[in-house]
Design an enzyme around this catalytic site. Structure first.
Site, PDB file in Angstrom:
ATOM      1  N   ARG A   4       0.822  -1.226   0.000  1.00 59.33           N
ATOM      2  CA  ARG A   4       0.000   0.000   0.000  1.00 59.33           C
ATOM      3  C   ARG A   4       0.854   1.273   0.000  1.00 59.33           C
ATOM      4  O   ARG A   4       0.525   2.274   0.651  1.00 59.33           O
ATOM      5  CB  ARG A   4      -0.955   0.027   1.203  1.00 59.33           C
ATOM      6  CG  ARG A   4      -1.980  -1.046   1.204  1.00 59.33           C
ATOM      7  CD  ARG A   4      -2.928  -0.982   0.001  1.00 59.33           C
ATOM      8  NE  ARG A   4      -3.746  -2.171  -0.011  1.00 59.33           N
ATOM      9  CZ  ARG A   4      -3.348  -3.322  -0.569  1.00 59.33           C
ATOM     10  NH1 ARG A   4      -2.190  -3.408  -1.222  1.00 59.33           N
ATOM     11  NH2 ARG A   4      -4.125  -4.381  -0.520  1.00 59.33           N
TER      12      ARG A   4
ATOM     13  N   GLU B 285      -4.997   3.775   5.955  1.00 57.96           N
ATOM     14  CA  GLU B 285      -4.653   3.575   4.538  1.00 57.96           C
ATOM     15  C   GLU B 285      -5.213   4.758   3.737  1.00 57.96           C
ATOM     16  O   GLU B 285      -4.678   5.165   2.717  1.00 57.96           O
ATOM     17  CB  GLU B 285      -5.298   2.255   4.078  1.00 57.96           C
ATOM     18  CG  GLU B 285      -5.031   1.923   2.632  1.00 57.96           C
ATOM     19  CD  GLU B 285      -5.776   0.668   2.177  1.00 57.96           C
ATOM     20  OE1 GLU B 285      -5.623  -0.387   2.816  1.00 57.96           O
ATOM     21  OE2 GLU B 285      -6.495   0.763   1.172  1.00 57.96           O
TER      22      GLU B 285
ATOM     23  N   SER C  93     -10.982  -0.448   2.971  1.00 57.83           N
ATOM     24  CA  SER C  93     -10.223  -0.648   4.216  1.00 57.83           C
ATOM     25  C   SER C  93      -9.744   0.704   4.730  1.00 57.83           C
ATOM     26  O   SER C  93      -9.083   1.436   3.999  1.00 57.83           O
ATOM     27  CB  SER C  93      -8.982  -1.510   3.956  1.00 57.83           C
ATOM     28  OG  SER C  93      -9.371  -2.708   3.342  1.00 57.83           O
TER      29      SER C  93
HETATM   30  C1  LIG Z   1     -15.624  -0.109  -1.511  1.00 63.71           C
HETATM   31  C2  LIG Z   1     -14.129   0.103  -1.681  1.00 63.71           C
HETATM   32  C3  LIG Z   1     -13.294  -0.978  -1.855  1.00 63.71           C
HETATM   33  C4  LIG Z   1     -11.915  -0.804  -2.002  1.00 63.71           C
HETATM   34  N1  LIG Z   1     -11.133  -1.900  -2.182  1.00 63.71           N
HETATM   35  C5  LIG Z   1      -9.801  -1.760  -2.331  1.00 63.71           C
HETATM   36  C6  LIG Z   1      -8.966  -2.903  -2.526  1.00 63.71           C
HETATM   37  O1  LIG Z   1      -9.437  -4.031  -2.602  1.00 63.71           O
HETATM   38  N2  LIG Z   1      -7.630  -2.701  -2.644  1.00 63.71           N
HETATM   39  C7  LIG Z   1      -7.079  -1.454  -2.600  1.00 63.71           C
HETATM   40  O2  LIG Z   1      -5.838  -1.359  -2.713  1.00 63.71           O
HETATM   41  N3  LIG Z   1      -7.843  -0.354  -2.426  1.00 63.71           N
HETATM   42  C8  LIG Z   1      -9.183  -0.467  -2.288  1.00 63.71           C
HETATM   43  N4  LIG Z   1      -9.967   0.634  -2.109  1.00 63.71           N
HETATM   44  C9  LIG Z   1      -9.342   1.970  -2.064  1.00 63.71           C
HETATM   45  C10 LIG Z   1      -9.386   2.714  -3.429  1.00 63.71           C
HETATM   46  O3  LIG Z   1     -10.291   2.091  -4.303  1.00 63.71           O
HETATM   47  C11 LIG Z   1      -8.017   2.774  -4.104  1.00 63.71           C
HETATM   48  O4  LIG Z   1      -7.065   3.353  -3.249  1.00 63.71           O
HETATM   49  C12 LIG Z   1      -8.047   3.559  -5.413  1.00 63.71           C
HETATM   50  O5  LIG Z   1      -6.834   3.407  -6.095  1.00 63.71           O
HETATM   51  C13 LIG Z   1      -8.314   5.049  -5.203  1.00 63.71           C
HETATM   52  O6  LIG Z   1      -8.544   5.619  -6.482  1.00 63.71           O
HETATM   53  P1  LIG Z   1      -9.202   7.042  -6.637  1.00 63.71           P
HETATM   54  O7  LIG Z   1      -9.133   7.396  -8.087  1.00 63.71           O
HETATM   55  O8  LIG Z   1     -10.537   7.076  -6.023  1.00 63.71           O
HETATM   56  O9  LIG Z   1      -8.170   7.949  -5.818  1.00 63.71           O
HETATM   57  P2  LIG Z   1      -8.507   9.124  -4.800  1.00 63.71           P
HETATM   58  O10 LIG Z   1      -9.177   8.580  -3.602  1.00 63.71           O
HETATM   59  O11 LIG Z   1      -9.197  10.228  -5.509  1.00 63.71           O
HETATM   60  O12 LIG Z   1      -7.033   9.585  -4.424  1.00 63.71           O
HETATM   61  C14 LIG Z   1      -6.226   8.773  -3.595  1.00 63.71           C
HETATM   62  C15 LIG Z   1      -4.835   9.423  -3.458  1.00 63.71           C
HETATM   63  O13 LIG Z   1      -4.157   9.349  -4.702  1.00 63.71           O
HETATM   64  C16 LIG Z   1      -3.803  10.649  -5.177  1.00 63.71           C
HETATM   65  N5  LIG Z   1      -3.999  10.641  -6.635  1.00 63.71           N
HETATM   66  C17 LIG Z   1      -5.147  10.361  -7.306  1.00 63.71           C
HETATM   67  N6  LIG Z   1      -4.940  10.434  -8.630  1.00 63.71           N
HETATM   68  C18 LIG Z   1      -3.625  10.755  -8.809  1.00 63.71           C
HETATM   69  C19 LIG Z   1      -2.793  10.990  -9.943  1.00 63.71           C
HETATM   70  N7  LIG Z   1      -3.267  10.909 -11.191  1.00 63.71           N
HETATM   71  N8  LIG Z   1      -1.502  11.338  -9.733  1.00 63.71           N
HETATM   72  C20 LIG Z   1      -1.001  11.436  -8.476  1.00 63.71           C
HETATM   73  N9  LIG Z   1      -1.734  11.228  -7.356  1.00 63.71           N
HETATM   74  C21 LIG Z   1      -3.025  10.897  -7.521  1.00 63.71           C
HETATM   75  C22 LIG Z   1      -4.765  11.589  -4.452  1.00 63.71           C
HETATM   76  O14 LIG Z   1      -4.231  12.905  -4.347  1.00 63.71           O
HETATM   77  C23 LIG Z   1      -4.915  10.917  -3.114  1.00 63.71           C
HETATM   78  O15 LIG Z   1      -3.831  11.230  -2.261  1.00 63.71           O
HETATM   79  C24 LIG Z   1     -11.365   0.496  -1.969  1.00 63.71           C
HETATM   80  C25 LIG Z   1     -12.208   1.610  -1.800  1.00 63.71           C
HETATM   81  C26 LIG Z   1     -13.582   1.415  -1.671  1.00 63.71           C
HETATM   82  C27 LIG Z   1     -14.486   2.609  -1.523  1.00 63.71           C
END
Ligand SMILES: Cc1cc2nc3c(=O)[nH]c(=O)nc-3n(C[C@H](O)[C@H](O)[C@H](O)COP(=O)(O)OP(=O)(O)OC[C@H]3O[C@@H](n4cnc5c(N)ncnc54)[C@H](O)[C@@H]3O)c2cc1C
Length: 334
Positions: free
Chosen positions: A164, A330, A235
């Protein structure tokens, strides 16, 4: 570039907590990024890049420029007999990309099915599920360097991928935007079925990518609330990693505690630690520990980010008091 002022972010985060962005900028094309930096310099405000907001918790209004990338092309850049190299732009929805790999019989991404979020965010915390991490299929990451204003490529070996975590969450945090990710997927069939709930598929003669994706969907459905109906960010805490000695002492006191051996340390499921304290389903106002999975914090309706953070800190303190383990979120807290 499309700019709005004082944008409400309730619909832009999967916890669905209210927060306002001083400016909200939708970027349609990566060529607009220098313009975005000019705008930020002019306003003298920091930039926060948001994907789908599925790994963030907003605890206040953001006196920032919150930006979202809408560019989402997918391009096959090369192929060999055994593999396909694909470059995908940051704004693409992660699971649409995984679905595309399944439709095209490409192996490597399927265990990461149904993880919310964008392709651009996937390398940031090195998303993982069911024995697979995205680092295993990444070749390189293209970034826009906020200091030099140049696009550069970071090879997988230099991304510092870990559990992570990556260079994008540490050294390059707020210093680089991920604009595209290049993946290498296998044309040769292989299935990662090491996760216990997937092992029954080993003997299934009908095993294929579609079946594996469907099975993963069913498992996830049981364990994770759908953010469309219950606000959450998956998580909330990382699974803590402790020394072998501390793990042994913990096992003496709690023989049922699950422990996973790493090279020189031991990983402990944070969900078990919380559940074992009787906190599954625990409520603090409108913030709660999800009743089916103690690792997930949920917004029961109109919780604020501050209330969810208060619950998270309560859990961190309780876990430390009882096990002497410091849980780390996380989720990215702002
Ligand atoms: C129901 C649910 C289930 C999930 N299951 C998992 C799982 O199984 N495994 C897992 O690892 N995660 C899981 N997650 C967490 C999440 O899905 C991941 O972390 C995902 O990658 C976040 O993507 P996002 O586009 O929503 O990022 P955001 O939440 O919008 O951003 C997350 C971080 O990344 C940064 N960021 C976003 N885009 C960029 C970019 N282009 N360049 C640089 N930085 C950037 C943001 O500034 C922020 O700090 C889950 C979340 C939910 C709600």
């Amino acid at each position: 570039m499309q700019i709005t002022e004082n944008q409400d972010l309730t619909q832009y985060n999967t916890f669905h907590v209210p927060a306002k962005a001083r400016y909200f900028v939708l970027v349609e094309n990566k060529s607009e990024l220098p313009q975005l930096i000019d705008f930020a310099n002019h306003k003298q405000l920091p930039i926060l890049i948001l994907g789908q907001g599925s790994n963030v918790l907003f605890t206040r209004d953001l006196n920032m420029i919150v930006t979202k990338f809408n560019f989402s092309n997918l391009q096959i850049t090369s192929q060999t007999h055994d593999s396909t190299i694909i470059q995908v732009q940051a704004g693409k929805i992660w699971d649409n990309f995984v679905a595309w790999t399944v439709e095209n019989n490409l192996y490597g991404a399927v265990n990461l099915s149904f993880i919310p979020g964008t392709v651009g965010a996937a390398p940031v915390q090195n998303i993982g599920a069911y024995g697979t991490e995205v680092a295993q299929i990444i070749e390189k990451v293209e970034v826009f360097d906020l200091q030099t204003l140049n696009f550069t490529e970071i090879h997988k070996q230099n991304c510092q991928f870990a559990y992570r975590s990556s260079i994008f969450k540490t050294q390059l945090k707020n210093k680089a935007f991920i604009t595209s990710v290049t993946f290498k997927l296998s044309k040769k069939p292989y299935f990662n079925l090491q996760y216990k709930d997937l092992q029954h598929l080993k003997n299934n003669p009908g095993l294929n990518l579609q079946l594996l994706r469907q099975t993963i969907g069913q498992i996830r459905h049981k364990k994770l609330p759908d953010p469309k109906t219950i606000g959450n960010a998956g998580s909330f805490f990382k699974n803590p990693i402790v020394s072998k000695e501390q793990a042994r002492q913990l096992k003496d006191r709690w023989p049922q505690m699950p422990q996973y051996q790493l090279n020189n340390a031991v990983k402990i499921p944070a969900g078990w630690l919380i559940d074992n304290l009787g906190l599954k389903g625990y409520k603090m106002g409108q913030a709660a520990v999800y009743q089916h999975n103690a690792l997930v914090l949920v917004n029961l309706g109109n919780a604020t980010g501050k209330q969810i953070l208060k619950l998270a800190n309560f859990i961190i303190d309780k876990v430390f008091e009882i096990y002497k383990i410091k849980l780390e979120p996380e989720v990215n807290i702002f």
